[in-house]
Design a protein around this motif. Structure first.
Motif, PDB file in Angstrom:
ATOM      1  N   ARG A 286       0.985  -1.230   0.034  1.00 47.52           N
ATOM      2  CA  ARG A 286       0.064  -0.102   0.093  1.00 47.52           C
ATOM      3  C   ARG A 286       0.834   1.348  -0.009  1.00 47.52           C
ATOM      4  NH1 ARG A 286      -4.342  -1.312   4.653  1.00 47.52           N
ATOM      5  NH2 ARG A 286      -2.609  -2.573   5.522  1.00 47.52           N
ATOM      6  N   SER A 287       0.620   2.081  -0.847  1.00 48.39           N
ATOM      7  CA  SER A 287       1.551   3.436  -1.242  1.00 48.39           C
ATOM      8  C   SER A 287       0.800   4.715  -0.373  1.00 48.39           C
ATOM      9  CB  SER A 287       1.450   3.781  -2.789  1.00 48.39           C
ATOM     10  OG  SER A 287       2.015   2.903  -3.326  1.00 48.39           O
ATOM     11  N   PRO A 288       1.544   5.345   0.411  1.00 50.37           N
ATOM     12  CA  PRO A 288       0.994   6.384   1.195  1.00 50.37           C
ATOM     13  C   PRO A 288       0.196   7.438   0.147  1.00 50.37           C
ATOM     14  CG  PRO A 288       3.294   5.919   1.861  1.00 50.37           C
ATOM     15  CD  PRO A 288       3.110   5.247   0.424  1.00 50.37           C
ATOM     16  N   VAL A 289      -0.789   8.116   1.100  1.00 49.04           N
ATOM     17  CA  VAL A 289      -1.420   9.155   0.224  1.00 49.04           C
ATOM     18  C   VAL A 289      -1.937  10.088   1.251  1.00 49.04           C
ATOM     19  CG1 VAL A 289      -3.473   7.937   0.123  1.00 49.04           C
ATOM     20  CG2 VAL A 289      -3.305   9.560  -1.745  1.00 49.04           C
ATOM     21  N   THR A 290      -2.125  11.426   0.789  1.00 50.26           N
ATOM     22  CA  THR A 290      -2.961  12.469   1.810  1.00 50.26           C
ATOM     23  C   THR A 290      -4.226  12.610   1.029  1.00 50.26           C
ATOM     24  OG1 THR A 290      -0.710  13.230   2.516  1.00 50.26           O
ATOM     25  CG2 THR A 290      -2.678  14.704   2.864  1.00 50.26           C
TER      26      THR A 290
END
Length: 526
Positions: A286-290
């Motif tokens: 899972r890739s970070p995201v804001t």
């Protein structure tokens, strides 16, 4: 042209499967179901059933004897779920009344095809179930919360999906937290930074802020490539799913039908990036995201029966809404034409006053679909969502025309014999209606005519608030693929109302169903 078929909804009440280690009816049916070799394999299934029951009994005794392991808020604990140890219990203390907690159980492995399918129960000190969860943490992870609890001791049961019948195994991490739940304010965005350690953002929205009957929770990516989804729950447990949008995800429509009610919205980090959202990344990472979540009113144009409206969908406006009102449960005709030069497809989704979907269709084949009859189950304000389902891109457009009109379904009389023909096109059904009275006994008979026709019949119950959906919403169903078939049944009408008869052909070739002739008669029984 496509005729969208009504599929009765599957209503699932998870409370009907309480926390226990008994073998469910579905599991017994699975163990014994073998239509071709039932007698030959009977003893094999008997042995399998006994072994399964013994294993479940052993796990139940083990679980009851296990002393829960104490944990503190924010403490990350690890464990392993196996066939020998299918659950692990933990206890925690809530210091004061009104404390809100969350619990997240995450599989340690990022291998999507070889990982634990996490499942959580929350119990009180006496072992009574408070709530449970399966996949709310995204990527098969379980997430409970936020739960508002009084002071005392509580038990978390970390296990695997689902209800004692699962087979997945693997390591997990579990963390229980005391949280302050943010309040969501209409038209004011709130920011969440999502990563593997903190994959969930959430908040409560009070319906007394709403300026329209329906709202939506829109989640927009502002930084990072992470994939995410969102959902909502109503004050009495209603669940609202969402849809991907070009700039993120949207949960819509959500009816504000509970005065001064608290609606819970959450956004969950999913495997892969948004570009890979339909396939997932190879290792499930899972890739970070804001993201920013914002609650907005749903603006809808009113449409009346007999009226046509047109519009255009774009990347910036991929959804349009329309409302119409009905005074009583009824049946109408809905037709949607449209699409784009680039082969774009659009859908029409019909929501009742409670926000629940009762029918839908899409312009997948020739830029047209119609639903007739469209059974409107409840009076009140209905909402139609017209949306893009082709992942429309900037610069693309999709034009449409929506028409609502009186149903054109022919009504037959008792004693009348129908001679009809099914089609080999995508318009595969022939539909009739008849008006029945409660307590009336009727005889239904029919026949397929010729080697290309096996008549299949589904007589659907009236859809209204006074009648529960029985047998999947059908009064009578006749199905088969033997040409020249015939049947005759006597049934009692359970409720007064309009019944719809759907007829199709059970004979197929490699290209789909064939056209064929049939007869059908509905008459009063002697």
């Amino acid at each position: 042209m496509v005729r969208a078929q009504y599929i009765p909804p599957l209503l699932i009440n998870p409370r009907e499967k309480p926390y226990n280690r008994e073998v469910s009816n579905e599991q017994w049916q699975y163990l014994f179901w073998d239509t071709q070799h039932k007698e030959k394999n009977f003893m094999k299934y008997i042995r399998a059933a006994l072994i399964a029951a013994l294993l479940l009994l052993v796990s139940a005794v083990y679980a009851q004897d296990e002393t829960p392991q104490p944990i503190d808020f924010d403490e990350v604990v690890t464990g392993t779920i196996t066939d020998e140890r299918p659950e692990i219990r933990y206890s925690f203390e809530v210091p004061e009344d009104g404390t809100s907690i969350t619990a997240l159980m995450s599989a340690v492995s990022d291998d999507w095809f070889d990982r634990l399918d996490s499942f959580l129960y929350l119990l009180d000190a006496d072992g009574n179930e408070i709530t449970f969860d399966d996949d709310s943490g995204g990527a098969l992870n379980a997430f409970l919360g936020p739960q508002r609890l009084n002071a005392g001791t509580y038990i978390i049961v970390a296990t695997r999906c689902c209800f004692g019948g699962g087979h997945s195994q693997g390591e997990f991490e579990l963390v229980v937290r005391a949280v302050d739940v943010p309040s969501l304010v209409l038209n004011e965005p709130i920011t969440f930074e999502l990563d593997r350690d903190n994959p969930i953002g959430f908040g409560f929205f009070n319906s007394n802020q709403a300026t329209s009957y329906f709202v939506r929770a829109r989640v927009i990516a502002v930084e990072g490539e992470g994939n995410f989804q969102a959902s909502g729950r109503g004050p009495i447990g209603q669940f609202y799913s969402g849809r991907y949008m070009p700039d993120g995800f949207s949960v819509e429509p959500v009816p504000m039908d509970i005065t001064d009610g608290a609606y819970f919205f959450s956004v969950v980090l999913m495997p892969g990036t948004r570009e890979e959202r339909f396939t997932g990344s190879p290792d499930g990472a899972r890739s970070p995201v804001t993201v920013q979540m914002i609650i907005e009113p749903v603006e809808a144009q009113e449409i009346t029966l007999g009226e046509s409206v047109s519009g255009t969908l774009t990347a910036d406006q991929p959804v349009s809404y329309y409302t119409f009102n009905v005074d009583e449960a009824s049946a109408i005709r809905a037709e949607l034409r449209g699409g784009g030069d680039d082969g774009l497809a659009i859908e029409g989704v019909f929501h009742g006053p409670d926000g629940m979907v009762y029918n839908s269709g899409a312009t997948s084949f020739d830029d047209t679909f119609f639903i007739d009859p469209l059974a409107v189950p409840r009076p009140g304000q209905q909402l139609i969502l017209i949306g893009d389902i082709s992942d429309i891109q900037p610069g693309q457009t999709s034009n449409y025309t929506l028409t609502l009109s009186e149903s054109q379904t022919p009504v037959i009389q008792l004693g009348e014999t129908i001679e009809g023909q099914t089609s080999d096109s995508y318009e595969r059904e022939v539909i009739y209606a008849f008006d029945g009275e409660a307590g009336q006994t009727i005889t239904v008979s029919g026949a397929g005519l010729g080697d290309n026709m096996a008549i299949n019949v589904d007589i659907q119950l009236p859809r209204n608030d006074t009648l529960e959906q029985m047998a999947g919403g059908s009064l009578l169903g006749v199905y088969g693929n033997t040409p020249n078939n015939s049947f005759e049944y006597t049934v009692v009408i359970p409720v007064t109302g309009r019944y719809f008869i759907r007829i199709n052909n059970g004979v197929f070739n490699f290209d789909g169903p064939l056209s064929g002739a049939f007869t059908l008669t509905i008459d009063a029984a002697d």
